[in-house]
Design an enzyme around this catalytic site. Structure first.
Site, PDB file in Angstrom:
ATOM      1  N   ASP A  18      34.910-126.233  58.361  1.00 10.07           N
ATOM      2  CA  ASP A  18      35.998-126.475  57.726  1.00 10.07           C
ATOM      3  C   ASP A  18      35.829-126.768  56.263  1.00 10.07           C
ATOM      4  O   ASP A  18      37.131-125.840  55.778  1.00 10.07           O
ATOM      5  CB  ASP A  18      36.850-127.137  58.896  1.00 10.07           C
ATOM      6  CG  ASP A  18      36.822-126.690  60.529  1.00 10.07           C
ATOM      7  OD1 ASP A  18      36.289-125.436  60.075  1.00 10.07           O
ATOM      8  OD2 ASP A  18      38.088-127.225  60.900  1.00 10.07           O
ATOM      9  N   THR A 130      43.185-132.224  67.343  1.00  6.64           N
ATOM     10  CA  THR A 130      42.336-130.676  68.870  1.00  6.64           C
ATOM     11  C   THR A 130      42.858-130.811  69.931  1.00  6.64           C
ATOM     12  O   THR A 130      43.569-131.530  69.831  1.00  6.64           O
ATOM     13  CB  THR A 130      41.130-131.520  69.093  1.00  6.64           C
ATOM     14  OG1 THR A 130      40.072-130.424  69.717  1.00  6.64           O
ATOM     15  CG2 THR A 130      40.277-133.166  69.105  1.00  6.64           C
ATOM     16  N   GLU A 132      40.932-130.289  72.297  1.00  7.23           N
ATOM     17  CA  GLU A 132      41.001-131.279  73.558  1.00  7.23           C
ATOM     18  C   GLU A 132      41.566-132.018  73.845  1.00  7.23           C
ATOM     19  O   GLU A 132      41.332-133.177  74.619  1.00  7.23           O
ATOM     20  CB  GLU A 132      39.427-131.137  72.616  1.00  7.23           C
ATOM     21  CG  GLU A 132      38.152-131.219  73.245  1.00  7.23           C
ATOM     22  CD  GLU A 132      37.607-130.547  74.769  1.00  7.23           C
ATOM     23  OE1 GLU A 132      37.237-131.628  75.277  1.00  7.23           O
ATOM     24  OE2 GLU A 132      37.624-129.225  74.542  1.00  7.23           O
ATOM     25  N   ARG A 189      29.791-121.946  61.453  1.00  7.42           N
ATOM     26  CA  ARG A 189      29.995-122.651  62.788  1.00  7.42           C
ATOM     27  C   ARG A 189      28.262-123.151  62.801  1.00  7.42           C
ATOM     28  O   ARG A 189      27.517-122.726  62.873  1.00  7.42           O
ATOM     29  CB  ARG A 189      30.307-121.711  63.962  1.00  7.42           C
ATOM     30  CG  ARG A 189      30.608-122.578  64.610  1.00  7.42           C
ATOM     31  CD  ARG A 189      31.946-123.125  64.738  1.00  7.42           C
ATOM     32  NE  ARG A 189      32.565-123.789  66.178  1.00  7.42           N
ATOM     33  CZ  ARG A 189      33.672-124.660  66.521  1.00  7.42           C
ATOM     34  NH1 ARG A 189      32.592-126.052  65.828  1.00  7.42           N
ATOM     35  NH2 ARG A 189      34.517-124.721  67.596  1.00  7.42           N
TER      36      ARG A 189
HETATM   37  P1  NAP Z   1      31.472-130.026  61.533  1.00  7.86           P
HETATM   38  O1  NAP Z   1      31.491-128.697  61.444  1.00  7.86           O
HETATM   39  O2  NAP Z   1      30.466-130.651  63.041  1.00  7.86           O
HETATM   40  O3  NAP Z   1      31.399-131.041  60.522  1.00  7.86           O
HETATM   41  C1  NAP Z   1      32.133-132.155  61.007  1.00  7.86           C
HETATM   42  C2  NAP Z   1      31.414-132.996  59.196  1.00  7.86           C
HETATM   43  O4  NAP Z   1      31.968-134.203  59.638  1.00  7.86           O
HETATM   44  C3  NAP Z   1      30.519-132.845  59.251  1.00  7.86           C
HETATM   45  O5  NAP Z   1      30.189-132.770  57.521  1.00  7.86           O
HETATM   46  C4  NAP Z   1      29.197-134.131  59.385  1.00  7.86           C
HETATM   47  O6  NAP Z   1      29.010-134.447  58.125  1.00  7.86           O
HETATM   48  C5  NAP Z   1      31.454-135.316  59.091  1.00  7.86           C
HETATM   49  N1  NAP Z   1      30.442-136.448  59.848  1.00  7.86           N
HETATM   50  C6  NAP Z   1      30.528-137.502  61.145  1.00  7.86           C
HETATM   51  N2  NAP Z   1      29.806-138.259  61.129  1.00  7.86           N
HETATM   52  C7  NAP Z   1      30.574-138.409  59.960  1.00  7.86           C
HETATM   53  C8  NAP Z   1      30.471-139.830  59.368  1.00  7.86           C
HETATM   54  N3  NAP Z   1      30.331-140.669  60.372  1.00  7.86           N
HETATM   55  N4  NAP Z   1      30.692-140.353  58.307  1.00  7.86           N
HETATM   56  C9  NAP Z   1      30.951-139.380  57.383  1.00  7.86           C
HETATM   57  N5  NAP Z   1      31.116-137.661  57.256  1.00  7.86           N
HETATM   58  C10 NAP Z   1      30.647-137.909  59.422  1.00  7.86           C
HETATM   59  O7  NAP Z   1      33.275-129.876  62.753  1.00  7.86           O
HETATM   60  P2  NAP Z   1      34.662-128.829  62.193  1.00  7.86           P
HETATM   61  O8  NAP Z   1      34.206-127.469  62.840  1.00  7.86           O
HETATM   62  O9  NAP Z   1      34.254-127.879  60.308  1.00  7.86           O
HETATM   63  O10 NAP Z   1      35.182-129.374  62.295  1.00  7.86           O
HETATM   64  C11 NAP Z   1      36.293-130.293  61.506  1.00  7.86           C
HETATM   65  C12 NAP Z   1      37.541-131.470  62.053  1.00  7.86           C
HETATM   66  O11 NAP Z   1      37.978-130.274  63.024  1.00  7.86           O
HETATM   67  C13 NAP Z   1      36.196-131.753  62.869  1.00  7.86           C
HETATM   68  O12 NAP Z   1      37.364-133.639  62.826  1.00  7.86           O
HETATM   69  C14 NAP Z   1      36.819-131.591  64.453  1.00  7.86           C
HETATM   70  O13 NAP Z   1      36.481-132.479  65.146  1.00  7.86           O
HETATM   71  C15 NAP Z   1      38.409-131.105  63.869  1.00  7.86           C
HETATM   72  N6  NAP Z   1      38.609-129.669  65.248  1.00  7.86           N
HETATM   73  C16 NAP Z   1      37.847-128.886  64.346  1.00  7.86           C
HETATM   74  C17 NAP Z   1      37.778-127.110  65.716  1.00  7.86           C
HETATM   75  C18 NAP Z   1      36.818-126.566  65.508  1.00  7.86           C
HETATM   76  O14 NAP Z   1      37.836-125.481  66.483  1.00  7.86           O
HETATM   77  N7  NAP Z   1      35.949-126.103  64.731  1.00  7.86           N
HETATM   78  C19 NAP Z   1      39.139-127.350  65.880  1.00  7.86           C
HETATM   79  C20 NAP Z   1      39.787-128.738  66.366  1.00  7.86           C
HETATM   80  C21 NAP Z   1      39.518-130.086  65.907  1.00  7.86           C
HETATM   81  P3  NAP Z   1      26.815-133.550  58.225  1.00  7.86           P
HETATM   82  O15 NAP Z   1      27.003-132.928  57.808  1.00  7.86           O
HETATM   83  O16 NAP Z   1      26.233-135.248  57.688  1.00  7.86           O
HETATM   84  O17 NAP Z   1      26.743-133.864  60.070  1.00  7.86           O
HETATM   85  N1  GDD Z   2      28.563-126.312  73.456  1.00  9.25           N
HETATM   86  C1  GDD Z   2      28.042-125.254  74.026  1.00  9.25           C
HETATM   87  N2  GDD Z   2      27.082-124.550  74.497  1.00  9.25           N
HETATM   88  N3  GDD Z   2      29.297-125.008  74.972  1.00  9.25           N
HETATM   89  C2  GDD Z   2      28.721-124.102  76.267  1.00  9.25           C
HETATM   90  C3  GDD Z   2      27.846-123.638  75.999  1.00  9.25           C
HETATM   91  C4  GDD Z   2      26.484-124.228  75.635  1.00  9.25           C
HETATM   92  O1  GDD Z   2      25.318-123.572  76.301  1.00  9.25           O
HETATM   93  N4  GDD Z   2      27.398-122.651  77.205  1.00  9.25           N
HETATM   94  C5  GDD Z   2      28.951-123.103  78.124  1.00  9.25           C
HETATM   95  N5  GDD Z   2      29.954-123.438  77.256  1.00  9.25           N
HETATM   96  C6  GDD Z   2      30.999-123.975  77.137  1.00  9.25           C
HETATM   97  C7  GDD Z   2      31.917-125.535  77.006  1.00  9.25           C
HETATM   98  O2  GDD Z   2      31.917-125.913  78.492  1.00  9.25           O
HETATM   99  C8  GDD Z   2      33.111-125.060  76.695  1.00  9.25           C
HETATM  100  O3  GDD Z   2      33.729-124.673  77.589  1.00  9.25           O
HETATM  101  C9  GDD Z   2      32.949-123.694  75.694  1.00  9.25           C
HETATM  102  O4  GDD Z   2      32.143-123.071  76.218  1.00  9.25           O
HETATM  103  C10 GDD Z   2      33.411-124.370  74.633  1.00  9.25           C
HETATM  104  O5  GDD Z   2      32.155-124.744  73.974  1.00  9.25           O
HETATM  105  P1  GDD Z   2      32.367-125.217  72.601  1.00  9.25           P
HETATM  106  O6  GDD Z   2      31.586-124.208  71.515  1.00  9.25           O
HETATM  107  O7  GDD Z   2      30.909-126.384  72.645  1.00  9.25           O
HETATM  108  O8  GDD Z   2      33.425-126.616  72.000  1.00  9.25           O
HETATM  109  P2  GDD Z   2      34.442-127.073  72.233  1.00  9.25           P
HETATM  110  O9  GDD Z   2      35.841-126.168  73.222  1.00  9.25           O
HETATM  111  O10 GDD Z   2      33.728-127.797  73.657  1.00  9.25           O
HETATM  112  O11 GDD Z   2      34.600-128.482  71.013  1.00  9.25           O
HETATM  113  C11 GDD Z   2      35.457-126.934  69.799  1.00  9.25           C
HETATM  114  O12 GDD Z   2      36.431-126.967  70.303  1.00  9.25           O
HETATM  115  C12 GDD Z   2      37.345-127.965  69.708  1.00  9.25           C
HETATM  116  C13 GDD Z   2      39.346-127.596  69.853  1.00  9.25           C
HETATM  117  O13 GDD Z   2      38.941-127.273  71.097  1.00  9.25           O
HETATM  118  C14 GDD Z   2      34.394-128.255  69.078  1.00  9.25           C
HETATM  119  O14 GDD Z   2      34.478-127.875  68.140  1.00  9.25           O
HETATM  120  C15 GDD Z   2      35.428-129.394  68.830  1.00  9.25           C
HETATM  121  O15 GDD Z   2      35.327-129.987  67.933  1.00  9.25           O
HETATM  122  C16 GDD Z   2      36.990-129.417  69.185  1.00  9.25           C
HETATM  123  O16 GDD Z   2      38.296-129.855  68.643  1.00  9.25           O
END
Ligand code: NAP
Ligand code: GDD
Length: 346
Positions: A18, A130, A132, A189
């Site tokens: 993001d 989130t 979650e 991603r």
């Molecule tokens: P991401 O790709 O895992 O990025 C997480 C970022 O946080 C990375 O830049 C990571 O740095 C940094 N970070 C981790 N620990 C840190 C620390 N101690 N100090 C400073 N930076 C740190 O996550 P994303 O998918 O872009 O998501 C962005 C945000 O939205 C997160 O807060 C996530 O929980 C939230 N979110 C994501 C989703 C989704 O579906 N993607 C949905 C809802 C909420 P490094 O590169 O060094 O690891």
């Molecule tokens: N990662 C992963 N790996 N998930 C798996 C796998 C696997 O091999 N097999 C099945 N899954 C299922 C997980 O159990 C979960 O139900 C679903 O796939 C999605 O898993 P993730 O892609 O890891 O995402 P998430 O939903 O747990 O979390 C993401 O979305 C959240 C918002 O709802 C992350 O981006 C979180 O940071 C974010 O807040």
């Protein structure tokens, strides 16, 4: 000290999915963009290297675990807007590393918000909350739904939302908003999240570089949108007259199994499932080979079974409409991974 009249935005987590899309978006809006990154043993800037090279983004070192570094980054950048995207964002890993998850996703938010408010009480802050946080709450989930997180990740994010977003807005009049975003994906991603794991593995299988791969729970349902569509909403939330929280979601939910089938379809593969439970496999019908097995190690100790967002409030107030359909999202990711794997071959 401020040197330009441009609006200044600080993004934590700029190296993530993001963060990189948001940096590009804010730079295109004319912002002076600053990104906080933590020290890594290899190059953490892959996703934002063009923006850094073209000087559209300035990078500073800092860590949400380190209050001194946060203070310094805030003093050096004087942000008008802060987007707190940094987190230990892997739900599965949060069961294995609950302390680090709480340290970054809860205490880290407190450190950042307190430092930002002290430097500039008028600062506007976006907190990456989130879906979650809803955990076991029955779908559809919206801003009025009860929270029932089941993972250390969901719990830490919920506490941060309650203590530093809702309470600081009420008690200190701080302009802070939670974007309660449902899953959003893209070619950027992280490779361990299920969607990218599927598209990358399937692209490699399709090109003959890998025989098979493993997943956990195929029946969990997620509301998957396209990350590029979602970052504009983060910005819009901070442009409103009043700070408010918004659910951002597509309103459509699919199982992991359906994502897998759709990815196969996008790659021109014909697959079918056989067997049940941990013995279930997916077979490539053209080659007769097993390409997917189930591994219980990829199951979570506690699962969020069904996420489906209702973003009627964002539709009304922010004009939110998801632009990318589920099948198009899967195709974008599958094509990108096929091209990336092909490029590595040549
Ligand atoms: P991401 O790709 O895992 O990025 C997480 C970022 O946080 C990375 O830049 C990571 O740095 C940094 N970070 C981790 N620990 C840190 C620390 N101690 N100090 C400073 N930076 C740190 O996550 P994303 O998918 O872009 O998501 C962005 C945000 O939205 C997160 O807060 C996530 O929980 C939230 N979110 C994501 C989703 C989704 O579906 N993607 C949905 C809802 C909420 P490094 O590169 O060094 O690891
Ligand atoms: N990662 C992963 N790996 N998930 C798996 C796998 C696997 O091999 N097999 C099945 N899954 C299922 C997980 O159990 C979960 O139900 C679903 O796939 C999605 O898993 P993730 O892609 O890891 O995402 P998430 O939903 O747990 O979390 C993401 O979305 C959240 C918002 O709802 C992350 O981006 C979180 O940071 C974010 O807040």
């Amino acid at each position: 000290m401020k040197q330009t009249s441009k609006k200044r935005a600080l993004i934590t987590g700029i190296t993530g999915q993001d963060g990189s899309y948001l940096a590009e978006f804010l730079a295109s809006k004319g912002y002076a963009v600053f990104g906080m990154i933590r020290r890594a043993s290899n190059d953490p800037l892959v996703r934002v290297s063009d923006l850094v090279r073209s000087k559209k983004v300035t990078i500073l070192y800092g860590n949400l675990r380190d209050i001194g570094s946060i203070d310094r980054v805030i003093v050096e950048t004087c942000p008008d807007e802060i987007y707190n995207l940094a987190a230990q964002s892997d739900v599965g890993i949060s069961f294995k590393c609950p302390e680090e998850t709480t340290e970054v996703n809860y205490y880290g938010v407190g450190r950042l918000v307190n430092a930002a408010m002290k430097a500039n009480p008028k600062v506007r802050i976006y907190q990456a909350s989130t879906s979650e946080m809803f955990g076991k709450t029955k779908p559809p989930q919206n801003e009025r739904s009860p929270f029932a997180p089941v993972s250390p990740y969901g719990e830490a994010k919920l506490k941060a939302h309650q203590d530093f977003v809702v309470r600081y807005r009420d008690a200190h009049g701080l302009f802070i908003c939670s974007g309660i975003l449902f899953n959003h994906e893209s070619p950027l991603r992280g490779e361990h999240f299920v969607t990218r794991k599927i598209t990358l593995s399937m692209a490699r299988i399709r090109l003959g570089l890998q025989e098979s791969f493993e997943l956990g729970n195929l029946d969990a349902k997620r509301d998957w949108g396209y990350a590029k569509d979602y970052v504009e909403m983060m910005w819009l939330m901070l442009q409103q007259n009043k700070p408010q929280d918004f659910v951002i979601a597509t309103g459509e939910s699919h199982t992991v199994r359906v994502f897998f089938l759709e990815a196969a379809n996008a790659l021109g593969m014909h697959v079918s499932f056989k067997g049940q439970g941990l013995k279930e496999v997916a077979v490539d019908e053209d080659t007769g080979r097993i390409i997917l097995r189930i591994n219980k190690n990829f199951y979570r100790p506690l699962e969020v079974d069904y996420l489906l967002g209702d973003s009627a409030k964002a539709r009304r107030a922010l004009g939110w409409k998801p632009k990318t359909k589920f099948t198009d999202l899967v195709k974008i990711m599958a094509d990108a991974d096929l091209n990336q794997v092909r490029r590595k071959l040549t």
